[in-house]
Design a protein around this motif. Structure first.
Motif, PDB file in Angstrom:
ATOM      1  N   GLY A 271      13.341   1.432   0.721  1.00  0.00           N
ATOM      2  CA  GLY A 271      11.880   1.480   0.740  1.00  0.00           C
ATOM      3  C   GLY A 271      11.300   0.761   1.947  1.00  0.00           C
ATOM      4  O   GLY A 271      10.330   1.230   2.549  1.00  0.00           O
ATOM      5  N   LEU A 272      11.893  -0.385   2.309  1.00  0.00           N
ATOM      6  CA  LEU A 272      11.405  -1.108   3.488  1.00  0.00           C
ATOM      7  C   LEU A 272      11.631  -0.299   4.762  1.00  0.00           C
ATOM      8  O   LEU A 272      10.786  -0.283   5.662  1.00  0.00           O
ATOM      9  CB  LEU A 272      12.107  -2.468   3.589  1.00  0.00           C
ATOM     10  CG  LEU A 272      11.731  -3.508   2.522  1.00  0.00           C
ATOM     11  CD1 LEU A 272      12.558  -4.775   2.688  1.00  0.00           C
ATOM     12  CD2 LEU A 272      10.246  -3.834   2.573  1.00  0.00           C
ATOM     13  N   GLY A 273      12.787   0.369   4.850  1.00  0.00           N
ATOM     14  CA  GLY A 273      13.055   1.207   6.017  1.00  0.00           C
ATOM     15  C   GLY A 273      12.090   2.369   6.117  1.00  0.00           C
ATOM     16  O   GLY A 273      11.541   2.660   7.198  1.00  0.00           O
ATOM     17  N   LYS A 274      11.842   3.047   5.002  1.00  0.00           N
ATOM     18  CA  LYS A 274      10.882   4.153   5.006  1.00  0.00           C
ATOM     19  C   LYS A 274       9.475   3.646   5.331  1.00  0.00           C
ATOM     20  O   LYS A 274       8.726   4.281   6.099  1.00  0.00           O
ATOM     21  CB  LYS A 274      10.885   4.837   3.633  1.00  0.00           C
ATOM     22  CG  LYS A 274      12.157   5.603   3.306  1.00  0.00           C
ATOM     23  CD  LYS A 274      12.130   6.083   1.853  1.00  0.00           C
ATOM     24  CE  LYS A 274      13.402   6.842   1.487  1.00  0.00           C
ATOM     25  NZ  LYS A 274      13.444   8.177   2.049  1.00  0.00           N
ATOM     26  N   ALA A 275       9.110   2.490   4.729  1.00  0.00           N
ATOM     27  CA  ALA A 275       7.772   1.930   4.968  1.00  0.00           C
ATOM     28  C   ALA A 275       7.570   1.607   6.439  1.00  0.00           C
ATOM     29  O   ALA A 275       6.481   1.814   6.985  1.00  0.00           O
ATOM     30  CB  ALA A 275       7.579   0.685   4.115  1.00  0.00           C
ATOM     31  N   ALA A 276       8.613   1.094   7.086  1.00  0.00           N
ATOM     32  CA  ALA A 276       8.497   0.745   8.506  1.00  0.00           C
ATOM     33  C   ALA A 276       8.173   1.974   9.348  1.00  0.00           C
ATOM     34  O   ALA A 276       7.311   1.926  10.230  1.00  0.00           O
ATOM     35  CB  ALA A 276       9.796   0.100   8.974  1.00  0.00           C
ATOM     36  N   ILE A 277       8.851   3.077   9.076  1.00  0.00           N
ATOM     37  CA  ILE A 277       8.607   4.299   9.858  1.00  0.00           C
ATOM     38  C   ILE A 277       7.215   4.853   9.553  1.00  0.00           C
ATOM     39  O   ILE A 277       6.488   5.274  10.466  1.00  0.00           O
ATOM     40  CB  ILE A 277       9.693   5.340   9.556  1.00  0.00           C
ATOM     41  CG1 ILE A 277      11.065   4.809   9.979  1.00  0.00           C
ATOM     42  CG2 ILE A 277       9.392   6.651  10.280  1.00  0.00           C
ATOM     43  CD1 ILE A 277      12.215   5.718   9.639  1.00  0.00           C
ATOM     44  N   TYR A 278       6.832   4.841   8.277  1.00  0.00           N
ATOM     45  CA  TYR A 278       5.492   5.325   7.927  1.00  0.00           C
ATOM     46  C   TYR A 278       4.418   4.474   8.612  1.00  0.00           C
ATOM     47  O   TYR A 278       3.386   4.990   9.062  1.00  0.00           O
ATOM     48  CB  TYR A 278       5.289   5.293   6.408  1.00  0.00           C
ATOM     49  CG  TYR A 278       6.176   6.241   5.647  1.00  0.00           C
ATOM     50  CD1 TYR A 278       6.671   7.389   6.250  1.00  0.00           C
ATOM     51  CD2 TYR A 278       6.522   6.002   4.321  1.00  0.00           C
ATOM     52  CE1 TYR A 278       7.488   8.265   5.555  1.00  0.00           C
ATOM     53  CE2 TYR A 278       7.342   6.874   3.624  1.00  0.00           C
ATOM     54  CZ  TYR A 278       7.825   7.995   4.241  1.00  0.00           C
ATOM     55  OH  TYR A 278       8.640   8.863   3.559  1.00  0.00           O
ATOM     56  N   PHE A 279       4.660   3.152   8.680  1.00  0.00           N
ATOM     57  CA  PHE A 279       3.679   2.274   9.336  1.00  0.00           C
ATOM     58  C   PHE A 279       3.573   2.605  10.823  1.00  0.00           C
ATOM     59  O   PHE A 279       2.463   2.701  11.367  1.00  0.00           O
ATOM     60  CB  PHE A 279       4.084   0.812   9.151  1.00  0.00           C
ATOM     61  CG  PHE A 279       3.317  -0.115  10.060  1.00  0.00           C
ATOM     62  CD1 PHE A 279       2.009  -0.474   9.745  1.00  0.00           C
ATOM     63  CD2 PHE A 279       3.868  -0.592  11.239  1.00  0.00           C
ATOM     64  CE1 PHE A 279       1.282  -1.295  10.595  1.00  0.00           C
ATOM     65  CE2 PHE A 279       3.144  -1.412  12.088  1.00  0.00           C
ATOM     66  CZ  PHE A 279       1.848  -1.771  11.760  1.00  0.00           C
ATOM     67  N   ILE A 280       4.717   2.753  11.501  1.00  0.00           N
ATOM     68  CA  ILE A 280       4.699   3.013  12.945  1.00  0.00           C
ATOM     69  C   ILE A 280       3.887   4.271  13.249  1.00  0.00           C
ATOM     70  O   ILE A 280       3.122   4.320  14.215  1.00  0.00           O
ATOM     71  CB  ILE A 280       6.140   3.148  13.478  1.00  0.00           C
ATOM     72  CG1 ILE A 280       6.870   1.813  13.366  1.00  0.00           C
ATOM     73  CG2 ILE A 280       6.140   3.620  14.938  1.00  0.00           C
ATOM     74  CD1 ILE A 280       8.353   1.905  13.695  1.00  0.00           C
ATOM     75  N   ILE A 281       4.047   5.281  12.422  1.00  0.00           N
ATOM     76  CA  ILE A 281       3.321   6.533  12.652  1.00  0.00           C
ATOM     77  C   ILE A 281       1.840   6.393  12.287  1.00  0.00           C
ATOM     78  O   ILE A 281       0.958   6.819  13.029  1.00  0.00           O
ATOM     79  CB  ILE A 281       3.966   7.673  11.847  1.00  0.00           C
ATOM     80  CG1 ILE A 281       5.382   7.942  12.372  1.00  0.00           C
ATOM     81  CG2 ILE A 281       3.125   8.945  11.927  1.00  0.00           C
ATOM     82  CD1 ILE A 281       6.160   8.930  11.553  1.00  0.00           C
ATOM     83  N   ALA A 282       1.566   5.746  11.143  1.00  0.00           N
ATOM     84  CA  ALA A 282       0.189   5.728  10.639  1.00  0.00           C
ATOM     85  C   ALA A 282      -0.702   4.750  11.377  1.00  0.00           C
ATOM     86  O   ALA A 282      -1.922   4.949  11.434  1.00  0.00           O
ATOM     87  CB  ALA A 282       0.199   5.392   9.141  1.00  0.00           C
ATOM     88  N   VAL A 283      -0.135   3.673  11.949  1.00  0.00           N
ATOM     89  CA  VAL A 283      -1.006   2.663  12.567  1.00  0.00           C
ATOM     90  C   VAL A 283      -1.756   3.249  13.771  1.00  0.00           C
ATOM     91  O   VAL A 283      -2.910   2.868  14.036  1.00  0.00           O
ATOM     92  CB  VAL A 283      -0.176   1.422  12.972  1.00  0.00           C
ATOM     93  CG1 VAL A 283       0.764   1.715  14.137  1.00  0.00           C
ATOM     94  CG2 VAL A 283      -1.105   0.262  13.319  1.00  0.00           C
ATOM     95  N   GLY A 284      -1.152   4.174  14.500  1.00  0.00           N
ATOM     96  CA  GLY A 284      -1.848   4.812  15.614  1.00  0.00           C
ATOM     97  C   GLY A 284      -3.023   5.634  15.117  1.00  0.00           C
ATOM     98  O   GLY A 284      -4.101   5.641  15.730  1.00  0.00           O
ATOM     99  N   LEU A 285      -2.832   6.306  13.992  1.00  0.00           N
ATOM    100  CA  LEU A 285      -3.908   7.128  13.414  1.00  0.00           C
ATOM    101  C   LEU A 285      -5.085   6.261  12.990  1.00  0.00           C
ATOM    102  O   LEU A 285      -6.248   6.611  13.224  1.00  0.00           O
ATOM    103  CB  LEU A 285      -3.350   7.906  12.221  1.00  0.00           C
ATOM    104  CG  LEU A 285      -4.230   8.997  11.635  1.00  0.00           C
ATOM    105  CD1 LEU A 285      -4.456  10.112  12.638  1.00  0.00           C
ATOM    106  CD2 LEU A 285      -3.579   9.563  10.365  1.00  0.00           C
ATOM    107  N   THR A 286      -4.780   5.110  12.374  1.00  0.00           N
ATOM    108  CA  THR A 286      -5.871   4.259  11.888  1.00  0.00           C
ATOM    109  C   THR A 286      -6.575   3.552  13.039  1.00  0.00           C
ATOM    110  O   THR A 286      -7.778   3.291  12.981  1.00  0.00           O
ATOM    111  CB  THR A 286      -5.332   3.247  10.854  1.00  0.00           C
ATOM    112  OG1 THR A 286      -6.419   2.772  10.060  1.00  0.00           O
ATOM    113  CG2 THR A 286      -4.644   2.060  11.492  1.00  0.00           C
ATOM    114  N   LEU A 287      -5.848   3.225  14.124  1.00  0.00           N
ATOM    115  CA  LEU A 287      -6.503   2.621  15.288  1.00  0.00           C
ATOM    116  C   LEU A 287      -7.482   3.597  15.930  1.00  0.00           C
ATOM    117  O   LEU A 287      -8.599   3.225  16.310  1.00  0.00           O
ATOM    118  CB  LEU A 287      -5.452   2.194  16.319  1.00  0.00           C
ATOM    119  CG  LEU A 287      -4.644   0.932  16.022  1.00  0.00           C
ATOM    120  CD1 LEU A 287      -3.597   0.702  17.104  1.00  0.00           C
ATOM    121  CD2 LEU A 287      -5.550  -0.279  15.899  1.00  0.00           C
TER     122      LEU A 287
END
Length: 349
Positions: free
Chosen positions: A37-53
């Motif tokens: 779950g932590l590994g999946k969360a890390a990848i989801y964060f990397i992708i989503a943080v650009g969208l939210t910025l």
């Protein structure tokens, strides 16, 4: 006399439920769910943080974000396949991965800045519908271009491009030794690698937002762009930097997906990744960096848990992870429409 079904099935239900809890609460199961779950969360964060910025500062819902991640996965795969030979060891493969990730992110950041200045900037004064249609169209065009190029080069556009996925070091495909020896559970070492990458990216983005002048512009601009512009700050240039950075982060996430056993380079990443990124951003709150971290953890752990349910045979429905993730989205929108850490109005919208 007919037997009432409830009196017969209820004990069986409780027996099955207790058996499920017994399997779930085993230390080996919990460790597997948490690490994956932590590994999946890390990848989801990397992708989503650009969208939210991008949305936080510019108020632009970028529907091309998934296509940027897809291109990042393909570019990363091409560079890795070209650079790696059969005799490349695990250290060399990891070092090449880091170098390739940096090159892809830099190239896609420049590409994102070009897209913002030439295509997105001319329609800032129009309604959000124009931005949605434009970015959605860019995503579709990039997807079809990737499909054409991949087919022309003899690369299967779907499902996963196996040659690129095969550049992963054998050590990352194997179970983590200490966890396997102590708990007897097989958890791919790749997920620890992805989690470490996610922590590094989150730290770098946080430092950028809180310790640099452009970070100050972005945070102030997301609150009141007119006031920031009145103080002499070139908000348009800040828009270009943020859109480019968001594009680069999406591509970086795509490079990680290249090695993820459940994803891999494919034109299907365009829509699939976009949906997950939007779920994370909406659950966390549009424009919220902290919310994106928390939401990525929630989605990653939920994805890992439901994937475990499917692989253990307790649930035979293969689409359960996707259904669960979107169920979380619906619950969030009903209970807290602005998201976990969102505000009612961001980016002047």
């Amino acid at each position: 006399m007919a037997v009432v079904p409830g009196f017969v099935e209820l004990p069986l239900f409780y027996e099955g439920f207790l058996n499920f809890l017994d399997r779930l609460l085993q230390p080996s199961t919990l460790v597997r769910i948490v690490v994956e779950g932590l590994g999946k969360a890390a990848i989801y964060f990397i992708i989503a943080v650009g969208l939210t910025l991008v949305f936080g500062l510019m108020g632009v819902l970028n529907f091309a974000h998934g296509a940027f991640a897809m291109i990042g996965a393909y570019l990363g795969g091409i560079l890795m396949v070209v650079a790696i030979s059969a005799g490349s060891g695990p250290i060399a493969r990891i070092a090449l991965f880091v170098a390739v990730a940096a090159v892809v992110m830099a190239a896609m950041t420049a590409f994102g800045a070009l897209v913002e200045t030439k295509l997105v900037r001319p329609i800032y004064d129009r309604t959000p519908m124009y931005q949605i249609l434009l970015t959605f169209g860019i995503g579709l065009i990039l997807e079809e271009l990737a499909r054409i190029v991949a087919t022309f080069q003899g690369i299967q556009p779907e499902p996963t491009w196996s040659a690129a996925a095969g550049t992963i070091p054998g050590a990352f495909q194997n179970p983590i030794g200490i966890i396997q020896e102590t708990l007897g559970v097989n958890v791919r070492a790749f997920y620890l690698f992805a989690a470490a990458g996610g922590v590094l990216v989150a730290t770098a983005v946080w430092l950028f937002l809180t310790r640099t002048l452009y970070g100050l512009y972005i945070r102030a601009g997301s609150e009141d762009p007119e006031m920031v512009e009145a103080l002499g700050v070139d908000v348009r240039r800040a828009f270009t930097v943020v859109f480019g950075l968001g594009t680069g982060l999406a591509a970086l996430g795509g490079v990680f997906l290249m090695w993820d056993p459940t994803w891999g380079p494919s034109v299907l990443l365009n829509i699939d990744v976009l949906l997950y990124a939007f779920v994370v951003v909406v659950i966390g709150g549009l424009g919220s960096f902290k919310g994106t971290i928390v939401a990525a953890l929630v989605v990653g752990l939920a994805d890992s848990f439901t994937t475990w349910l499917f692989h253990t045979g307790i649930v035979t429905f293969p689409g359960l992870p996707e259904v669960t993730v979107f169920l979380l989205l619906v619950i969030t929108l009903v209970v807290k429409p602005q998201g976990l850490y969102g505000v009612e109005e961001v980016g002047g919208h």
